[in-house]
Write an enzyme that holds these catalytic residues in place. Structure first.
Site, PDB file in Angstrom:
ATOM      1  N   ARG A 164      -1.102  -5.512  14.933  1.00  0.00           N
ATOM      2  CA  ARG A 164      -2.230  -5.834  15.799  1.00  0.00           C
ATOM      3  C   ARG A 164      -2.778  -7.212  15.465  1.00  0.00           C
ATOM      4  O   ARG A 164      -2.780  -7.653  14.337  1.00  0.00           O
ATOM      5  CB  ARG A 164      -3.318  -4.761  15.632  1.00  0.00           C
TER       6      ARG A 164
ATOM      7  N   LYS B 244      -2.010   2.330   4.468  1.00  0.00           N
ATOM      8  CA  LYS B 244      -1.420   2.401   5.805  1.00  0.00           C
ATOM      9  C   LYS B 244      -0.020   3.001   5.733  1.00  0.00           C
ATOM     10  O   LYS B 244       0.859   2.497   5.031  1.00  0.00           O
ATOM     11  CB  LYS B 244      -1.356   1.018   6.447  1.00  0.00           C
TER      12      LYS B 244
ATOM     13  N   ARG C 177     -16.855  -0.150   4.652  1.00  0.00           N
ATOM     14  CA  ARG C 177     -17.850  -0.943   3.950  1.00  0.00           C
ATOM     15  C   ARG C 177     -18.019  -0.431   2.536  1.00  0.00           C
ATOM     16  O   ARG C 177     -18.255   0.755   2.302  1.00  0.00           O
ATOM     17  CB  ARG C 177     -19.197  -0.887   4.686  1.00  0.00           C
TER      18      ARG C 177
END
Length: 323
Positions: free
Chosen positions: A120, A185, A321
């Site tokens: 992406r 991932k 975060r």
């Protein structure tokens, strides 16, 4: 002897001497060494086994069209437009886009390795030969772009269903197009559209799925990554079996998406949403927004609970975060 031939010769994992490899290929040992180095440069962990020669640390299954087709259910085989396997491409999605005008619905292109695998936002995708799956699927739609809202999220669910069919459970979905496991991932999804806004249009859906990653490749990735070998305790599924499961899931799932849209996938996505309830930072052209993941809406937009209220995010980079 070309790199693909050498990899196929070493695929069993048994050690083979340089002199034997050279004799069988009709080349010098220096030529064999050169191709060994070419494979290593691509990320293949060819080991030197002393006087025994060279070997791979594990057996490798080269992608085989017949083996993949033999594992597909009959109804999936009937709908499969084409299945082509290349040794090397710039990227499977780029190749399928070049062929799109004359390609049948549900055409599949795979490669053993890619020189310019794409993720992406133009990011690169590591594509060492013989170790993972790099696959793109062409799906045609009579309706226009507006009807394809949520397609990348639905594809994430489709990939999870393929993993479940392989006995792999536990991976989750990170909005909008990543499959995560053990904090890294496991798979990435890239959806690229062409055609008319009102229809017809076509989607080229690329999927990269990690089966095996070496320590060097993990470091090269520059982010946390995971592979099926880790999830399967060192024994990942046969690559052709995994490819067949992914193709079958894509054909069934995309057919369902064509009939019912993202609504047919919302509940499954919510069940495996890795960002729900998690502190997030969303980065876009207009700046950063901090909040807590609050699921997705019916269109597939990310819901972010911020200090000023609930925000809908259609396109952005999302990071967890850190406190």
């Amino acid at each position: 002897m070309q790199p693909q031939q050498l990899l196929a010769t070493l695929a069993s994992g048994e050690p083979l001497s340089g002199s034997r490899l050279a004799s069988e290929a009709g080349v010098t040992r220096a030529a064999i060494w050169k191709q060994i180095e070419a494979l290593r440069h691509r990320g293949v962990p060819v080991e030197s086994a002393g006087t025994a020669g060279y070997r791979l640390p594990w057996p490798v299954q080269m992608l085989d069209e017949r083996a993949i087709r033999s594992r597909l259910p009959t109804d999936v085989s009937r709908r499969l437009g084409a299945l082509e396997i290349a040794w090397e491409l710039d990227s499977t999605s780029s190749e399928l886009q070049r062929r799109a005008a004359g390609a049948a619905d549900f055409s599949i292109v795979m490669a053993e390795t890619q020189t310019a695998g794409r993720g992406r936002r133009g990011r690169s995708w590591l594509s060492p030969p013989g170790m993972n799956i790099y696959l793109s699927c062409l799906k045609r739609f009579e309706a226009g772009f507006a009807s394809l809202s949520g397609l990348s999220l639905a594809t994430g669910v489709i990939v999870l269903r393929a993993l479940h069919a392989l006995g792999i459970r536990g991976p989750a979905l990170k909005w909008p197009n990543d499959v995560l496991a053990d904090g890294g991932k496991l798979a990435g999804i890239l959806v690229e559209l062409s055609g008319e806004y009102q229809g017809p249009c076509a989607a080229v859906i690329g999927v990269g799925l990690n089966l095996r990653l070496t320590d060097a490749l993990r470091e090269q990735a520059g982010q946390p990554v995971c592979d099926l070998a880790t999830l399967a305790h060192g024994a990942p599924p046969d690559r052709n079996h995994a490819a067949a499961a992914l193709i079958a899931s894509l054909i069934d799932g995309l057919s369902k998406f064509e009939r019912e849209g993202f609504a047919a996938f919302v509940d499954d996505y919510a069940e495996h949403d890795a960002l729900r309830g998690v502190p997030l930072r969303v980065s876009s052209a207009s700046g950063d927004i901090d909040g807590v993941g609050a699921g997705i809406d019916a269109r597939g937009a990310l819901q972010l609970q911020t200090a000023t209220g609930l925000r809908s995010i259609d396109s952005a980079d999302v990071t967890v975060r850190r406190a």
